[in-house]
Design a protein around this motif. Structure first.
Motif, short mmCIF file in Angstrom:
data_model
loop_
_atom_site.label_atom_id
_atom_site.label_comp_id
_atom_site.label_asym_id
_atom_site.label_seq_id
_atom_site.Cartn_x
_atom_site.Cartn_y
_atom_site.Cartn_z
N LEU A 37 0.78 -1.23 0.00
CA LEU A 37 0.00 0.00 0.00
C LEU A 37 0.81 1.29 0.00
O LEU A 37 0.32 2.32 -0.45
CB LEU A 37 -0.94 0.01 1.22
CG LEU A 37 -1.90 -1.17 1.33
CD1 LEU A 37 -2.58 -1.18 2.67
CD2 LEU A 37 -2.91 -1.13 0.21
N ALA A 38 2.00 1.25 0.52
CA ALA A 38 2.78 2.48 0.73
C ALA A 38 3.19 3.13 -0.58
O ALA A 38 3.57 2.46 -1.53
CB ALA A 38 4.01 2.17 1.57
N LYS A 44 9.62 6.88 2.29
CA LYS A 44 10.66 7.83 2.71
C LYS A 44 10.44 8.26 4.16
O LYS A 44 11.38 8.34 4.95
CB LYS A 44 10.67 9.05 1.80
CG LYS A 44 11.21 8.77 0.43
CD LYS A 44 11.07 9.97 -0.49
CE LYS A 44 11.42 9.61 -1.92
NZ LYS A 44 11.12 10.69 -2.86
N GLU A 45 9.19 8.52 4.51
CA GLU A 45 8.87 8.90 5.89
C GLU A 45 9.19 7.76 6.86
O GLU A 45 9.78 7.99 7.92
CB GLU A 45 7.40 9.29 6.01
CG GLU A 45 6.99 9.71 7.39
CD GLU A 45 5.52 10.06 7.51
OE1 GLU A 45 5.09 10.38 8.62
OE2 GLU A 45 4.79 10.02 6.49
N LEU A 46 8.83 6.56 6.48
CA LEU A 46 9.12 5.40 7.33
C LEU A 46 10.62 5.20 7.47
O LEU A 46 11.11 4.89 8.57
CB LEU A 46 8.47 4.14 6.75
CG LEU A 46 6.95 4.07 6.88
CD1 LEU A 46 6.41 2.92 6.04
CD2 LEU A 46 6.53 3.93 8.32
N MET A 49 11.89 7.62 10.00
CA MET A 49 11.50 7.21 11.34
C MET A 49 12.35 6.04 11.83
O MET A 49 12.79 6.02 12.99
CB MET A 49 10.01 6.82 11.38
CG MET A 49 9.07 7.98 11.15
SD MET A 49 7.35 7.45 10.93
CE MET A 49 7.02 6.71 12.50
N ILE A 50 12.60 5.09 10.96
CA ILE A 50 13.40 3.91 11.32
C ILE A 50 14.82 4.33 11.63
O ILE A 50 15.41 3.89 12.63
CB ILE A 50 13.33 2.85 10.19
CG1 ILE A 50 11.93 2.25 10.14
CG2 ILE A 50 14.38 1.77 10.40
CD1 ILE A 50 11.64 1.44 8.89
N ASP A 51 15.39 5.18 10.77
CA ASP A 51 16.76 5.65 11.01
C ASP A 51 16.87 6.37 12.34
O ASP A 51 17.83 6.16 13.09
CB ASP A 51 17.23 6.57 9.87
CG ASP A 51 17.48 5.81 8.57
OD1 ASP A 51 17.63 4.57 8.62
OD2 ASP A 51 17.53 6.47 7.52
N GLU A 52 15.89 7.23 12.65
CA GLU A 52 15.91 7.95 13.92
C GLU A 52 15.83 6.98 15.10
O GLU A 52 16.53 7.11 16.08
CB GLU A 52 14.77 8.96 13.97
CG GLU A 52 14.97 10.15 13.07
CD GLU A 52 13.76 11.06 12.99
OE1 GLU A 52 12.72 10.79 13.66
OE2 GLU A 52 13.84 12.06 12.25
N LYS A 53 14.99 5.98 14.97
CA LYS A 53 14.82 4.99 16.04
C LYS A 53 16.11 4.18 16.23
O LYS A 53 16.54 3.95 17.36
CB LYS A 53 13.65 4.06 15.69
CG LYS A 53 13.36 2.99 16.69
CD LYS A 53 12.73 3.53 17.94
CE LYS A 53 12.28 2.41 18.83
NZ LYS A 53 11.70 2.87 20.06
#
Length: 57
Positions: A37-38, A44-46, A49-53
């Protein structure tokens, strides 16, 4: 067909493992979203978020 004993065992496991079930369900939803679905913007947003986490741990 599932036996009564198996149904009881499944219910017992479910009752004792609510957090695990939630994690499995959310992981499945996330994979489905990414796979089917993405949009490119969503991905890109995910990724951000993953990189930040990952960098915060």
């Amino acid at each position: 067909m599932v036996s009564e004993a198996q149904l009881r065992a499944n219910k017992k496991w479910s009752d004792k493992n609510k957090d695990k079930q939630r994690i499995y369900r959310y992981r499945s939803y996330a994979r489905k979203f990414v796979r089917d679905l993405a949009t490119a913007d969503d991905l890109k947003e995910l990724r951000k978020m993953i990189d930040e986490k990952l960098n915060s741990n």
